[in-house]
Design a protein around this motif. Structure first.
Motif, PDB file in Angstrom:
ATOM      1  N   GLY A 142      37.319  32.663  19.066  1.00 21.26           N
ATOM      2  CA  GLY A 142      37.248  33.343  20.641  1.00 21.26           C
ATOM      3  C   GLY A 142      37.767  32.267  21.749  1.00 21.26           C
ATOM      4  N   HIS A 143      38.772  31.466  21.267  1.00 23.95           N
ATOM      5  CA  HIS A 143      39.573  30.656  21.926  1.00 23.95           C
ATOM      6  C   HIS A 143      40.928  30.083  21.616  1.00 23.95           C
ATOM      7  CE1 HIS A 143      35.276  30.096  23.179  1.00 23.95           C
ATOM      8  NE2 HIS A 143      35.799  30.282  24.684  1.00 23.95           N
ATOM      9  N   THR A 144      41.741  30.240  22.656  1.00 21.82           N
ATOM     10  CA  THR A 144      43.154  29.773  22.314  1.00 21.82           C
ATOM     11  C   THR A 144      43.874  29.016  23.609  1.00 21.82           C
ATOM     12  OG1 THR A 144      43.596  31.486  20.644  1.00 21.82           O
ATOM     13  CG2 THR A 144      45.435  30.125  21.269  1.00 21.82           C
ATOM     14  N   GLN A 145      43.471  27.757  23.508  1.00 27.43           N
ATOM     15  CA  GLN A 145      44.061  27.045  24.703  1.00 27.43           C
ATOM     16  C   GLN A 145      44.866  25.959  24.491  1.00 27.43           C
ATOM     17  OE1 GLN A 145      40.184  26.081  26.077  1.00 27.43           O
ATOM     18  NE2 GLN A 145      40.495  27.864  27.818  1.00 27.43           N
ATOM     19  N   LEU A 146      45.864  25.411  25.412  1.00 27.68           N
ATOM     20  CA  LEU A 146      46.455  24.296  25.409  1.00 27.68           C
ATOM     21  C   LEU A 146      45.853  23.590  26.540  1.00 27.68           C
ATOM     22  CD1 LEU A 146      50.041  25.373  24.559  1.00 27.68           C
ATOM     23  CD2 LEU A 146      48.663  23.490  23.141  1.00 27.68           C
ATOM     24  N   MET A 147      45.513  22.021  26.282  1.00 33.00           N
ATOM     25  CA  MET A 147      45.032  21.318  27.196  1.00 33.00           C
ATOM     26  C   MET A 147      45.979  19.988  27.483  1.00 33.00           C
ATOM     27  SD  MET A 147      42.231  23.267  28.354  1.00 33.00           S
ATOM     28  CE  MET A 147      41.308  22.006  29.175  1.00 33.00           C
ATOM     29  N   GLN A 148      45.757  19.575  28.624  1.00 36.84           N
ATOM     30  CA  GLN A 148      46.042  17.870  28.553  1.00 36.84           C
ATOM     31  C   GLN A 148      44.871  17.095  28.575  1.00 36.84           C
ATOM     32  OE1 GLN A 148      49.694  16.521  30.489  1.00 36.84           O
ATOM     33  NE2 GLN A 148      48.685  14.506  31.000  1.00 36.84           N
ATOM     34  N   VAL A 149      44.739  16.107  27.555  1.00 37.33           N
ATOM     35  CA  VAL A 149      43.466  15.449  27.607  1.00 37.33           C
ATOM     36  C   VAL A 149      43.790  13.965  28.012  1.00 37.33           C
ATOM     37  CG1 VAL A 149      41.642  14.663  26.276  1.00 37.33           C
ATOM     38  CG2 VAL A 149      42.552  16.960  25.946  1.00 37.33           C
ATOM     39  N   ASP A 150      43.360  13.502  29.204  1.00 32.65           N
ATOM     40  CA  ASP A 150      43.646  12.034  29.409  1.00 32.65           C
ATOM     41  C   ASP A 150      42.339  11.118  29.188  1.00 32.65           C
ATOM     42  OD1 ASP A 150      46.238  12.526  30.532  1.00 32.65           O
ATOM     43  OD2 ASP A 150      45.521  13.389  32.218  1.00 32.65           O
ATOM     44  N   GLY A 151      41.476  11.803  28.949  1.00 31.78           N
ATOM     45  CA  GLY A 151      40.269  10.985  28.651  1.00 31.78           C
ATOM     46  C   GLY A 151      38.629  11.961  28.552  1.00 31.78           C
ATOM     47  N   VAL A 152      37.774  11.305  28.105  1.00 28.60           N
ATOM     48  CA  VAL A 152      36.665  12.247  28.026  1.00 28.60           C
ATOM     49  C   VAL A 152      36.225  12.439  29.496  1.00 28.60           C
ATOM     50  CG1 VAL A 152      34.179  12.102  27.807  1.00 28.60           C
ATOM     51  CG2 VAL A 152      35.481  10.671  26.392  1.00 28.60           C
ATOM     52  N   GLY A 153      36.121  14.065  29.445  1.00 24.18           N
ATOM     53  CA  GLY A 153      36.012  14.938  30.621  1.00 24.18           C
ATOM     54  C   GLY A 153      37.411  15.033  31.609  1.00 24.18           C
ATOM     55  N   ARG A 154      38.273  14.603  31.224  1.00 21.31           N
ATOM     56  CA  ARG A 154      39.435  14.510  31.896  1.00 21.31           C
ATOM     57  C   ARG A 154      40.535  15.499  31.445  1.00 21.31           C
ATOM     58  NH1 ARG A 154      41.420   8.718  32.205  1.00 21.31           N
ATOM     59  NH2 ARG A 154      43.027   9.544  33.742  1.00 21.31           N
ATOM     60  N   TYR A 155      40.470  16.983  31.556  1.00 17.52           N
ATOM     61  CA  TYR A 155      40.992  17.954  30.854  1.00 17.52           C
ATOM     62  C   TYR A 155      41.795  18.600  31.897  1.00 17.52           C
ATOM     63  CZ  TYR A 155      37.282  16.452  27.861  1.00 17.52           C
ATOM     64  OH  TYR A 155      36.380  15.901  27.179  1.00 17.52           O
ATOM     65  N   ALA A 156      43.021  19.221  31.624  1.00 23.07           N
ATOM     66  CA  ALA A 156      43.824  19.997  32.507  1.00 23.07           C
ATOM     67  C   ALA A 156      44.438  21.202  31.423  1.00 23.07           C
ATOM     68  CB  ALA A 156      44.990  19.247  33.143  1.00 23.07           C
ATOM     69  N   LEU A 157      44.038  22.172  31.992  1.00 19.31           N
ATOM     70  CA  LEU A 157      44.380  23.548  31.431  1.00 19.31           C
ATOM     71  C   LEU A 157      45.857  23.785  31.677  1.00 19.31           C
ATOM     72  CD1 LEU A 157      43.680  25.937  29.593  1.00 19.31           C
ATOM     73  CD2 LEU A 157      43.292  27.254  32.065  1.00 19.31           C
ATOM     74  N   LEU A 158      46.790  23.960  30.322  1.00 17.27           N
ATOM     75  CA  LEU A 158      48.294  24.006  30.453  1.00 17.27           C
ATOM     76  C   LEU A 158      48.398  25.532  30.097  1.00 17.27           C
ATOM     77  CD1 LEU A 158      49.358  20.986  28.487  1.00 17.27           C
ATOM     78  CD2 LEU A 158      48.919  21.092  31.059  1.00 17.27           C
ATOM     79  N   GLY A 159      47.639  26.378  29.411  1.00 17.78           N
ATOM     80  CA  GLY A 159      48.008  27.421  28.893  1.00 17.78           C
ATOM     81  C   GLY A 159      46.990  28.273  28.208  1.00 17.78           C
ATOM     82  N   GLU A 160      46.680  29.598  28.023  1.00 19.68           N
ATOM     83  CA  GLU A 160      45.626  30.066  27.284  1.00 19.68           C
ATOM     84  C   GLU A 160      45.979  31.648  26.942  1.00 19.68           C
ATOM     85  OE1 GLU A 160      41.929  30.166  29.666  1.00 19.68           O
ATOM     86  OE2 GLU A 160      42.929  30.881  31.226  1.00 19.68           O
ATOM     87  N   THR A 161      45.302  32.121  26.190  1.00 16.54           N
ATOM     88  CA  THR A 161      45.412  33.478  25.715  1.00 16.54           C
ATOM     89  C   THR A 161      44.965  34.350  26.949  1.00 16.54           C
ATOM     90  OG1 THR A 161      45.023  35.301  23.963  1.00 16.54           O
ATOM     91  CG2 THR A 161      43.071  33.858  24.728  1.00 16.54           C
ATOM     92  N   ILE A 162      45.846  35.443  27.099  1.00 15.24           N
ATOM     93  CA  ILE A 162      45.422  36.353  28.050  1.00 15.24           C
ATOM     94  C   ILE A 162      44.754  37.745  27.600  1.00 15.24           C
ATOM     95  CG2 ILE A 162      47.479  35.542  29.440  1.00 15.24           C
ATOM     96  CD1 ILE A 162      48.946  38.000  28.561  1.00 15.24           C
ATOM     97  N   ASP A 163      44.619  37.476  26.174  1.00 16.91           N
ATOM     98  CA  ASP A 163      43.780  38.662  25.537  1.00 16.91           C
ATOM     99  C   ASP A 163      43.090  38.312  24.394  1.00 16.91           C
ATOM    100  OD1 ASP A 163      45.973  38.800  23.584  1.00 16.91           O
ATOM    101  OD2 ASP A 163      47.163  39.878  25.215  1.00 16.91           O
ATOM    102  N   ASP A 164      43.501  38.595  23.347  1.00 16.46           N
ATOM    103  CA  ASP A 164      42.862  38.158  22.142  1.00 16.46           C
ATOM    104  C   ASP A 164      43.222  36.691  21.724  1.00 16.46           C
ATOM    105  OD1 ASP A 164      41.863  40.646  21.870  1.00 16.46           O
ATOM    106  OD2 ASP A 164      43.255  41.368  20.079  1.00 16.46           O
TER     107      ASP A 164
END
Length: 345
Positions: A142-164
Motif C-alpha cells: 500500500g505504500h512506497t515512500q522515502l523518508m529522512q529519519v532523524d529520531g523517533v517521531g522526527r520524519y521528513a517525507l522525501l518522495g512517494e508514489t504518485i499512483d500504485d
C-alpha cells in the motif's frame, strides 16, 4: 516497562510482548501471528468484512499464546498498544476495541500506533539494529515512500508514489500472469527461473530528478506484453516475471541511492513487505557496499505486518518522551494517516 502490542490493520493478526529496558533498544519477548492468506485466496484479494471477523476470532487466543510463551501475565503489562491506522477501518476497529477493553479491565493505559512507524522502526529488533539518522525506504503493498529519519517521531517525507505502490505493482502484475493471490511473493519465486533482460519494460520516473515513484505505467506495460504473447505466455511467463521484478527493483534502488546522496547520509533502512524481496536486497546491498553505506532490514519474519513492530514503536515513543499513553478508553481509528503527520503531532 512491558508493552503488549496488537496489529490488525489488514489481513494479519499479530500480538507481541516487548520489554523496554531504560535507554537501550527494547527487547522482543514473544510474538504470534496469524495470516489470513488462505481465507482470501478464493477471492483473489482481501475481503474487508471477512478480515475483520477473523481478527475477532484470533486476537485473544494469540494474546494468550504470547503471554504463555513469555511467561508473563496480563497484570504485568504496563501499556497496551494497538495499530490506530492506516489500514482497513473495520480491521483497525477490532484491534483498537480489544486493546482499549483490555486497558480498561486492567486499569492500564493504552497507546495508538502508526502502522508505518512500526515498519520503519522494526529493524531495531534485528541482529543489526540501525542508528539515527538514516534514510528509510518504506515499501509495501500500500505504500512506497522515502523518508529522512532523524529520531523517533522526527520524519521528513522525501518522495512517494504518485499512483500504485511497488507491492501493488508486484501483485497486479502477478494477477495478469495468472499467479493468483498473494501475487508478489509468487511473482518473485517465478522470476528466479527467468531472464530479467528478456523484455524491455519501462522504469517510470527513473530520470525525473525527484524522489517520487510511479508504477501504474509498468503494470500497463506488463498487460500489453501479456496480450502480445497470447498463447505463448506460458512459455515466457518466467521471463516476464523476472523483467517485471527487475524494473521495480531498479527504480527502488536508484531512488534510494539518490536520497542517500542528496541528504549526505550513510545509512538506509528498508522496511515493509517488499523489503523481503531477494533481488531488492541483493542489488541494494551491492550498490551500498560500493559507497560504504550501511543497509538495515527487519528480520524476515518481521517484514510483513506483525504485533512486534507495534509494541516496539509504542515502547520507543514512550522511551523518547514523544507520546504519552492514555487512560481514556474512548478510541478512534485513522484508515488514512500520513506518516509525516507524526512529526507535527
Amino acid at each position: 516497562m512491558l508493552v503488549l502490542g496488537i496489529e490488525s490493520s489488514c489481513d494479519e493478526t499479530g500480538v507481541a510482548l516487548v520489554q523496554g529496558e531504560g535507554p537501550g533498544v527494547p527487547r522482543l519477548l514473544a510474538h504470534a501471528l496469524h495470516s489470513q492468506v488462505e481465507m482470501h485466496q478464493a477471492y483473489g484479494g482481501v475481503v474487508p468484512e471477512l478480515a475483520s471477523r477473523d481478527h475477532i476470532r484470533r486476537v485473544l487466543p494469540l494474546a494468550e499464546a504470547v503471554l504463555a510463551e513469555a511467561r508473563r501475565s496480563l497484570r504485568e503489562v504496563d501499556v497496551v498498544a494497538y495499530t490506530r491506522g492506516p489500514g482497513l477501518a473495520g480491521a483497525l476497529l477490532v484491534g483498537a476495541g480489544v486493546a482499549c477493553a483490555l486497558g480498561a479491565a486492567l486499569r492500564k493505559p493504552v497507546l495508538g500506533v502508526h502502522h508505518l512507524e512500526g515498519h520503519l522502526l522494526s529493524p531495531f529488533l534485528s541482529q543489526d539494529p540501525p542508528e539515527f539518522p538514516f534514510i528509510a525506504l518504506l515499501v509495501s503493498g500500500g505504500h512506497t515512500q522515502l523518508m529522512q529519519v532523524d529520531g523517533v517521531g522526527r520524519y521528513a517525507l522525501l518522495g512517494e508514489t504518485i499512483d500504485d505502490a511497488a507491492g501493488e505493482a508486484f501483485d497486479k502484475s502477478a494477477k495478469l500472469l495468472g499467479l493468483g493471490y498473494p501475487g508478489g511473493p509468487a511473482l518473485s519465486r517465478l522470476a528466479q527461473q527467468g531472464d530479467a533482460r528478456a523484455f524491455k519494460l519501462p522504469r517510470p520516473l527513473l530520470h525525473s530528478g525527484d524522489l517520487d515513484f510511479s508504477f501504474a505505467g509498468l503494470k500497463t506495460a506488463v498487460l500489453t506484453q501479456v496480450h502480445k504473447l497470447g498463447d505463448a505466455l506460458d512459455a515466457r511467463k518466467a521471463d516476464l516475471a523476472a523483467s517485471t521484478e527487475a524494473a521495480i527493483v531498479e527504480v527502488l534502488v536508484r531512488k534510494s541511492l539518490m536520497a542517500l546522496d542528496r541528504n549526505a547520509l550513510g545509512r538506509i533502512v528498508v522496511a515493509g513487505g517488499v523489503g523481503a524481496n531477494r533481488r531488492l536486497r541483493e542489488q541494494l546491498d551491492a550498490a551500498c557496499a560500493q559507497r560504504g553505506v550501511r543497509v538495515h532490514y527487519p528480520e524476515l519474519a518481521l517484514c510483513t505486518d506483525n504485533g512486534a513492530m507495534i509494541a516496539l514503536a509504542a515502547t520507543m515513543r514512550l522511551q523518547a518522551g514523544v507520546q504519552q499513553p492514555t487512560t481514556s478508553y474512548a478510541f478512534d481509528v485513522k484508515p488514512r494517516w500520513p506518516l509525516q503527520a507524526l512529526a507535527s503531532a
